[in-house]
Write a protein that holds these residues in place. Structure first.
Motif, PDB file in Angstrom:
ATOM      1  N   PRO A  15       0.801  -1.234   0.000  1.00 19.65           N
ATOM      2  CA  PRO A  15       0.000   0.000   0.000  1.00 19.65           C
ATOM      3  C   PRO A  15       0.826   1.273   0.000  1.00 19.65           C
ATOM      4  CG  PRO A  15      -0.108  -1.087   2.134  1.00 19.65           C
ATOM      5  CD  PRO A  15       0.570  -2.042   1.207  1.00 19.65           C
ATOM      6  N   VAL A  16       2.105   1.167   0.321  1.00 23.60           N
ATOM      7  CA  VAL A  16       3.019   2.294   0.203  1.00 23.60           C
ATOM      8  C   VAL A  16       4.198   1.842  -0.652  1.00 23.60           C
ATOM      9  CG1 VAL A  16       4.232   1.713   2.354  1.00 23.60           C
ATOM     10  CG2 VAL A  16       4.370   4.037   1.444  1.00 23.60           C
ATOM     11  N   GLY A  17       4.643   2.708  -1.538  1.00 25.73           N
ATOM     12  CA  GLY A  17       5.773   2.372  -2.397  1.00 25.73           C
ATOM     13  C   GLY A  17       7.029   3.105  -1.978  1.00 25.73           C
ATOM     14  N   PHE A  18       8.086   2.877  -2.710  1.00 29.03           N
ATOM     15  CA  PHE A  18       9.404   3.468  -2.459  1.00 29.03           C
ATOM     16  C   PHE A  18       9.706   4.369  -3.649  1.00 29.03           C
ATOM     17  CE2 PHE A  18      13.713   2.352  -0.424  1.00 29.03           C
ATOM     18  CZ  PHE A  18      14.421   3.352  -1.074  1.00 29.03           C
ATOM     19  N   GLY A  19       9.574   5.690  -3.452  1.00 30.90           N
ATOM     20  CA  GLY A  19       9.898   6.625  -4.520  1.00 30.90           C
ATOM     21  C   GLY A  19      11.409   6.760  -4.674  1.00 30.90           C
ATOM     22  N   ALA A  51      13.407  -2.359   2.765  1.00 31.24           N
ATOM     23  CA  ALA A  51      12.025  -2.191   2.320  1.00 31.24           C
ATOM     24  C   ALA A  51      11.403  -3.545   1.983  1.00 31.24           C
ATOM     25  CB  ALA A  51      11.980  -1.267   1.111  1.00 31.24           C
ATOM     26  N   LEU A  52      12.124  -4.359   1.246  1.00 29.81           N
ATOM     27  CA  LEU A  52      11.613  -5.682   0.911  1.00 29.81           C
ATOM     28  C   LEU A  52      11.347  -6.516   2.164  1.00 29.81           C
ATOM     29  CD1 LEU A  52      13.738  -6.755  -2.194  1.00 29.81           C
ATOM     30  CD2 LEU A  52      11.313  -6.202  -2.159  1.00 29.81           C
ATOM     31  N   GLU A  53      12.268  -6.455   3.094  1.00 34.11           N
ATOM     32  CA  GLU A  53      12.116  -7.226   4.332  1.00 34.11           C
ATOM     33  C   GLU A  53      10.908  -6.774   5.137  1.00 34.11           C
ATOM     34  OE1 GLU A  53      15.813  -6.921   6.393  1.00 34.11           O
ATOM     35  OE2 GLU A  53      16.960  -7.685   4.685  1.00 34.11           O
ATOM     36  N   LEU A  54      10.574  -5.476   5.059  1.00 33.26           N
ATOM     37  CA  LEU A  54       9.457  -4.926   5.832  1.00 33.26           C
ATOM     38  C   LEU A  54       8.140  -4.920   5.055  1.00 33.26           C
ATOM     39  CD1 LEU A  54      11.219  -1.927   7.642  1.00 33.26           C
ATOM     40  CD2 LEU A  54      10.773  -4.230   8.512  1.00 33.26           C
ATOM     41  N   GLY A  55       8.145  -5.465   3.843  1.00 34.31           N
ATOM     42  CA  GLY A  55       6.906  -5.619   3.096  1.00 34.31           C
ATOM     43  C   GLY A  55       6.633  -4.585   2.031  1.00 34.31           C
ATOM     44  N   ILE A  56       7.552  -3.627   1.848  1.00 33.19           N
ATOM     45  CA  ILE A  56       7.394  -2.655   0.753  1.00 33.19           C
ATOM     46  C   ILE A  56       8.005  -3.262  -0.504  1.00 33.19           C
ATOM     47  CG2 ILE A  56       8.019  -0.369  -0.107  1.00 33.19           C
ATOM     48  CD1 ILE A  56       8.113   0.607   2.780  1.00 33.19           C
ATOM     49  N   ASN A  57       7.177  -3.550  -1.500  1.00 35.54           N
ATOM     50  CA  ASN A  57       7.686  -4.250  -2.689  1.00 35.54           C
ATOM     51  C   ASN A  57       7.578  -3.432  -3.969  1.00 35.54           C
ATOM     52  OD1 ASN A  57       4.899  -4.361  -3.216  1.00 35.54           O
ATOM     53  ND2 ASN A  57       5.015  -6.424  -4.092  1.00 35.54           N
ATOM     54  N   PHE A  58       7.071  -2.193  -3.877  1.00 36.44           N
ATOM     55  CA  PHE A  58       6.812  -1.383  -5.070  1.00 36.44           C
ATOM     56  C   PHE A  58       7.839  -0.257  -5.150  1.00 36.44           C
ATOM     57  CE2 PHE A  58       4.003   1.970  -7.175  1.00 36.44           C
ATOM     58  CZ  PHE A  58       4.183   1.436  -8.446  1.00 36.44           C
ATOM     59  N   PHE A  59       8.615  -0.236  -6.234  1.00 32.69           N
ATOM     60  CA  PHE A  59       9.695   0.732  -6.412  1.00 32.69           C
ATOM     61  C   PHE A  59       9.430   1.535  -7.683  1.00 32.69           C
ATOM     62  CE2 PHE A  59      11.182  -2.867  -4.020  1.00 32.69           C
ATOM     63  CZ  PHE A  59      11.844  -2.285  -2.948  1.00 32.69           C
ATOM     64  N   ASP A  60       9.308   2.847  -7.518  1.00 36.01           N
ATOM     65  CA  ASP A  60       8.987   3.718  -8.654  1.00 36.01           C
ATOM     66  C   ASP A  60      10.184   4.604  -8.981  1.00 36.01           C
ATOM     67  OD1 ASP A  60       6.741   5.116 -10.396  1.00 36.01           O
ATOM     68  OD2 ASP A  60       7.947   6.691  -9.470  1.00 36.01           O
ATOM     69  N   THR A  61      10.638   4.537 -10.223  1.00 35.71           N
ATOM     70  CA  THR A  61      11.783   5.316 -10.666  1.00 35.71           C
ATOM     71  C   THR A  61      11.512   5.881 -12.052  1.00 35.71           C
ATOM     72  OG1 THR A  61      14.194   5.298 -10.916  1.00 35.71           O
ATOM     73  CG2 THR A  61      13.025   3.304 -11.601  1.00 35.71           C
ATOM     74  N   ALA A  62      12.549   6.379 -12.712  1.00 36.23           N
ATOM     75  CA  ALA A  62      12.457   6.887 -14.085  1.00 36.23           C
ATOM     76  C   ALA A  62      13.850   6.894 -14.676  1.00 36.23           C
ATOM     77  CB  ALA A  62      11.880   8.306 -14.111  1.00 36.23           C
ATOM     78  N   ASP A  63      13.931   6.777 -15.996  1.00 38.57           N
ATOM     79  CA  ASP A  63      15.260   6.814 -16.615  1.00 38.57           C
ATOM     80  C   ASP A  63      15.916   8.181 -16.438  1.00 38.57           C
ATOM     81  OD1 ASP A  63      13.730   8.265 -18.468  1.00 38.57           O
ATOM     82  OD2 ASP A  63      14.182   6.953 -20.168  1.00 38.57           O
ATOM     83  N   ALA A  64      15.112   9.224 -16.210  1.00 35.65           N
ATOM     84  CA  ALA A  64      15.660  10.571 -16.041  1.00 35.65           C
ATOM     85  C   ALA A  64      16.281  10.799 -14.668  1.00 35.65           C
ATOM     86  CB  ALA A  64      14.561  11.603 -16.268  1.00 35.65           C
ATOM     87  N   TYR A  65      15.914  10.014 -13.664  1.00 35.31           N
ATOM     88  CA  TYR A  65      16.415  10.237 -12.305  1.00 35.31           C
ATOM     89  C   TYR A  65      17.899   9.880 -12.235  1.00 35.31           C
ATOM     90  CZ  TYR A  65      11.432  10.273 -11.005  1.00 35.31           C
ATOM     91  OH  TYR A  65      10.087  10.539 -10.913  1.00 35.31           O
ATOM     92  N   GLY A  66      18.726  10.935 -12.167  1.00 36.52           N
ATOM     93  CA  GLY A  66      20.165  10.696 -12.212  1.00 36.52           C
ATOM     94  C   GLY A  66      20.614  10.225 -13.569  1.00 36.52           C
ATOM     95  N   THR A  67      19.800  10.474 -14.597  1.00 31.47           N
ATOM     96  CA  THR A  67      20.029  10.006 -15.980  1.00 31.47           C
ATOM     97  C   THR A  67      20.449   8.539 -15.995  1.00 31.47           C
ATOM     98  OG1 THR A  67      22.317  10.881 -16.016  1.00 31.47           O
ATOM     99  CG2 THR A  67      20.561  12.315 -16.849  1.00 31.47           C
TER     100      THR A  67
END
Length: 330
Positions: A15-19, A51-67
């Motif tokens: 229900p919460v992701g990792f930005g 995050a994975l160990e605590l149940g956060i499994n959703f990771f949102d990124t972009a190719d532009a972040y840090g190129t």
């Protein structure tokens, strides 16, 4: 809290992701800093692993972040654990990885989308992307069908499992929902800018509402006051006109005043401010998936613990709405 689904895709996420914007490190847009300052890649990797160990499994990124750097860090962190994670990334902005410059020129041609997807797959060290999102929120509607068809082709090839659009524009989101089998709309959403139109649209079309800036770029963490000043190498201090919550590196007073007015409700039940801000989003809709920017293990622990508190109660949601309306904030 139970997992939430990415629209009609069937993909289940925490229900919460990792930005993952901040873990991309320094980069520039329009000649101005667009990252969140220097970061420690090893700490970022520890945060992802925790995050994975605590149940956060959703990771949102972009190719532009840090190129591309954010994607590379995720790829390193998920080595041997890819099957435990749901990865979302984005495409559309062009950039120069050598100089870490992102350009305002957008390319959503079929050839560019395919090449961008291949590059993201390499950096992420994976053979599929769970959610592939259009990053440029304002692409002309006459280009949309071509983009959708290319994304459908990538789905058929197995390169991506689902796709979405990161946009604040409800007209564009409506067209996307009607013309595609897309799974999600990503958009800014938090208690200080609780506009309901996009949430209503997502519910109506059974799309996931992926909520960026759920902590108002950190203002809802409670660590800023009227004397706070962020450095110029931080996106919040870099004079980008689209940065809503800060001006010239200083938090805007009207938002600090609004936070003070609702602080006691957000921190009810021994929640931290961060946990209360996430609880408000969950209380607004079952389609919401907030993705706070996380950079270290402490932030991951706080976000993960928020799920044990759950959403705010309906009467608390109503009380906050009344307060913010009286302040003409929300």
């Amino acid at each position: 809290m139970q997992k939430r689904k990415l629209g009609k895709s069937g993909i289940e996420v925490s229900p919460v992701g990792f930005g993952c914007w901040a873990i991309g490190g320094p980069f520039w847009l329009d000649g101005l800093p667009d990252g969140w300052g220097e970061v420690d890649d090893d700490e970022s990797i520890r945060a992802i692993e925790l995050a994975l160990e605590l149940g956060i499994n959703f990771f949102d990124t972009a190719d532009a972040y840090g190129t591309g750097h954010s994607e590379e860090v995720i790829g390193r962190a998920l080595k041997g654990r890819r099957h435990e994670a749901v990865i979302a990334t984005k495409f559309g902005f062009t950039y120069d990885a050598a100089t870490r410059n992102v350009y305002t020129k957008v390319d959503v041609s079929p050839d560019y989308i395919r090449s961008a997807c291949e590059a993201s797959l390499r950096r992420l060290a994976t053979d599929y992307i769970d959610l592939y999102q259009i990053h440029a929120g304002g692409i002309p509607l006459e280009q949309l069908d071509s983009v959708i068809e290319t994304l459908e082709q990538l789905k058929r090839q197995g390169w991506i499992r689902a796709y979405g659009w990161s946009t604040e524009d409800t007209e564009r989101a409506e067209a996307f929902a009607k013309r595609s089998t897309g799974a999600a709309i990503q958009h800014p959403f938090n208690v200080l800018i609780g506009h309901s139109d996009m949430i209503d649209l997502c519910e109506r079309h059974q799309l996931a509402s992926i909520d960026n800036a759920p902590l108002a770029m950190g203002l809802l963490s409670g660590k800023f006051n009227r004397t706070s000043r962020l450095p110029s190498d931080d996106v919040r201090g870099s004079k980008h006109e689209w940065v809503l919550y800060f001006k010239d590196g200083e938090p805007k007073v009207e938002f600090l005043n609004a936070l003070d007015a609702i602080r006691d409700i957000l921190t009810s039940g021994r929640r931290s401010l961060v946990q209360g801000a996430l609880a408000w989003i969950w209380g607004r809709s079952g389609s919401t998936i907030p993705i706070p920017g996380l950079k270290n293990v402490g932030q991951v622990e706080e976000a993960a613990k928020a799920t044990s508190f759950g959403p705010l109660a309906p009467e608390q949601m109503k009380e906050i709405d009344g307060i913010l309306r009286s302040l003409q904030v929300s």
